[in-house]
Scaffold this active site. Structure first.
Site, short mmCIF file in Angstrom:
data_model
loop_
_atom_site.label_atom_id
_atom_site.label_comp_id
_atom_site.label_asym_id
_atom_site.label_seq_id
_atom_site.Cartn_x
_atom_site.Cartn_y
_atom_site.Cartn_z
N HIS A 68 37.62 28.37 33.42
CA HIS A 68 38.62 27.69 32.51
C HIS A 68 40.02 27.95 32.80
CE1 HIS A 68 35.30 25.53 30.82
NE2 HIS A 68 36.13 24.71 30.11
N GLU A 91 26.02 17.43 30.92
CA GLU A 91 26.41 18.61 31.50
C GLU A 91 25.05 19.43 31.93
OE1 GLU A 91 30.21 20.36 29.31
OE2 GLU A 91 29.01 19.53 27.76
N ASP A 105 30.02 21.99 34.41
CA ASP A 105 28.76 22.85 33.98
C ASP A 105 27.60 22.11 34.64
OD1 ASP A 105 29.60 24.67 32.18
OD2 ASP A 105 30.03 23.47 30.41
N CYS A 147 34.64 13.71 33.95
CA CYS A 147 35.75 14.26 33.48
C CYS A 147 35.83 15.78 34.07
CB CYS A 147 35.57 14.39 31.88
SG CYS A 147 34.45 15.39 31.20
#
Length: 592
Positions: A216, A459, A483, A530
């Site tokens: 992230h 995910e 993920d 996304c």
């Protein structure tokens, strides 16, 4: 001497500037830029702190003279003399003044920066005794810091070998026009909370020792559209404060002390990149339609309500992912209440001026801890622990607080609710039950709220393989490829040591993505991607060929992806995309 450090390229572009090196751990040292008219006051703060320590040592020396040799050996008095000498050292004093006056560092930051400079000089000394004096220097600086913070300094003790407490990675804010020299940030690591504050700063780029392509830290770097390299191993130890540094975000290289020829070359690359950005900006108002007339929805991923402006500026037709967890981070356990969250979601909804906003419920854990406590985490593998919807269901009061805030924000515009990391039918039932409960609570209070479409993140492989079950309960699905790749391939995406195994082109990953898209289309349900694949132009044609018509990415990536969409023919790409997914080596089949 010029040298280079190699890492993982995560955000494209070139940055050139002076290095600001942060330590590898957490500390409570304030770290911010000051206004020019505050320089004298900050220098005075250091002077007062130093004088207080000098006075304290003088008092200790007087006490020692009243003691016998058994209570206060001669060595202790000698060590205090060393501390006094260091406190009066001109290089320490002038160096601190330099960082405050020339760089506008606050007093604590200036002191710890100069300490690092001097500590390196001690490390390079050949004499063992002199090298050991670095510990004395660290103790002296720590005593000054304690006085500056209003904490009484401890009684003098003989020096012990210990590491300098690194500065805290926060408050990296700089007043406009206060420093002309570009700055680049070099750190061991940056948490998502650090990155939020970093977004408001003036740093032109950054390099971290650790991290992977889809950690992230990297994701937020791409959202900021600044050059970044992660996984550079020992970068924060090799670079000195104020070194000139070039960050090549395309190649994943950091060049330290570059020669004039190298600087000229990278300066030219910077100008080329600016020309390309200007050219792409002309596509902002062009509809994203393929050559054969297929409309493609290009949405934005955002972290904060204020990011809505950047989404609109980039030409996004909505927000496909509002990462609500960033509202929860760095709060020392004090979670945001319903009203605070409602106001934040409302600002995002109103900021998008009627365009849809998809809000994901809090997704914390793994590389997104609530606080900077990730290094102290007792769990061996937090990525497989209590995170995302698992944490929300384990804290139903907190979960319903968020759900109520989102429902209330839906009264002000088009809102979709997205639930992360679902894998079990029981989790789906519990989630929907909590949503019904939240609605009932608002009804009982007589509080207005709006209707929301409810979707689920795909995910984990279990979710992708149970997509028909998911579609019986949800209005739409969103594929979180970051993920999904991590869990399919058993790769920690924040671990640079296995970063080379993180493969979006793996046949198993592409098969899960393709089948999820196909099933959604067959049932007439919406589906988007996304994850980072959505913003990677290398995958745009493939995803269009697989039938995807909704991409959500960082605003900075939208125009590049739109360019690929405008050049694509979805009808011709369909059979080619099927062949890529069926190939033994999809990466080779995907190559131009």
């Amino acid at each position: 001497m010029t040298f280079s450090v190699h890492g993982i390229a995560v955000a494209r572009g070139v940055a050139i500037g002076r290095a600001v090196v942060l330590g590898s751990g957490r500390a409570d040292v304030a770290h911010y830029f000051i206004e020019p008219d505050q320089v004298a006051a900050e220098i005075d703060r250091v002077r007062v702190g130093r004088n207080a320590v000098v006075d304290e040592i003088h008092r200790l020396q007087q006490t020692i003279t009243q003691m016998g040799p058994k209570e206060a050996p001669h060595e202790l008095s000698a060590l205090l003399d060393v501390h006094l000498m260091l406190l009066q050292d001109e290089e320490l004093i002038s160096g601190v003044k330099h960082w405050i006056t020339d760089r506008l560092y606050n007093a604590e930051w200036a002191l710890t920066t100069q300490l690092e400079v001097l500590a390196r000089q001690f490390d390079e000394m050949e004499d063992d005794y002199l090298r050991e004096r670095k510990a004395d220097l660290e103790q002296v600086a720590e005593r000054i810091l304690r006085y500056m913070k209003g904490v009484a300094s401890p009684v003098a003790q003989p020096p012990v070998q210990r590491r300098q407490a690194p500065i805290r990675q926060q408050d990296l804010l700089l007043p406009d026009d206060s420093v002309d020299v570009p700055l680049v940030l070099i750190a061991h690591d940056l948490s998502p909370a650090d990155m939020l504050q970093f977004k408001q700063s003036v740093f032109a780029g950054f390099v971290t020792d650790v991290g992977g392509k889809t950690s992230h830290t990297a994701i937020v770097a791409r959202s900021m559209d600044i050059p970044a390299v992660v996984g550079a191993r020992s970068a924060s130890h090799l670079v000195r404060q104020d070194d000139w540094v070039v960050i090549d975000g395309d190649a994943g290289i950091m060049i330290v002390d570059p020669s004039p020829i190298i600087l000229a070359e990278y300066g030219f690359k910077q100008r080329q990149a600016e020309v390309e950005r200007t050219r792409l900006s002309r596509l902002r108002h062009t509809p994203a339609v393929t050559l054969d007339g297929q409309k493609v929805e290009l949405l934005a991923n955002i972290e904060l309500p204020e990011d809505a402006a950047a989404a609109l500026q980039a030409g996004a037709v909505g927000v496909g992912l509002f990462r609500s967890e960033f509202l929860f981070m760095g709060r020392q356990g004090r979670l945001p209440g319903e009203e605070e969250q409602y106001q934040a979601y409302r600002r995002a909804v109103e900021g998008m001026e009627g365009l849809p906003v998809t809000i994901r419920t809090v997704d914390v854990g793994a590389d997104k801890p609530l606080d900077d406590s990730r290094h102290d985490d007792a769990h061996l593998n937090p990525a497989l622990g209590l995170r995302a919807i698992r944490w929300s269901l384990a804290e139903p009061e907190m979960f319903r607080t968020q759900l109520r805030a989102i429902l209330r924000a839906a009264a002000h515009g088009r809102v979709n609710l997205l639930v992360p990391m679902l894998a079990h039918a029981s989790e789906i039932r519990q989630t929907l039950a909590q949503l019904d409960f939240a609605r009932a609570e608002l009804d009982n209070r007589g509080v207005a709220y709006g209707a929301v479409a409810v979707g689920a993140m795909i995910e984990v492989p279990a979710a992708a393989l149970s997509v028909r079950t998911f579609l019986r309960h949800f209005d739409f699905l969103s594929i979180g490829t970051n993920d999904l790749i991590q869990y399919t391939l058993a790769i920690d995406r924040a671990d640079e040591s296995v970063a080379h195994l993180y493969d979006p082109c793996h046949p198993a990953v592409l098969r899960l993505v393709a089948d999820t898209i196909a099933e959604c289309r067959a049932q007439g349900k919406g589906v988007s991607v996304c994850g980072e694949m959505a913003g990677d132009v290398a995958f745009t044609r493939l995803l269009i060929g697989l039938g995807l018509r909704s991409f959500s990415m960082h605003p900075a990536q939208i125009l590049s992806v739109k360019q690929e969409v405008l050049r694509a023919d979805a009808t011709r790409l369909a059979p080619w995309a099927t062949g890529v997914v069926d190939a033994e080596d999809p990466a080779q089949a995907l190559a131009p």
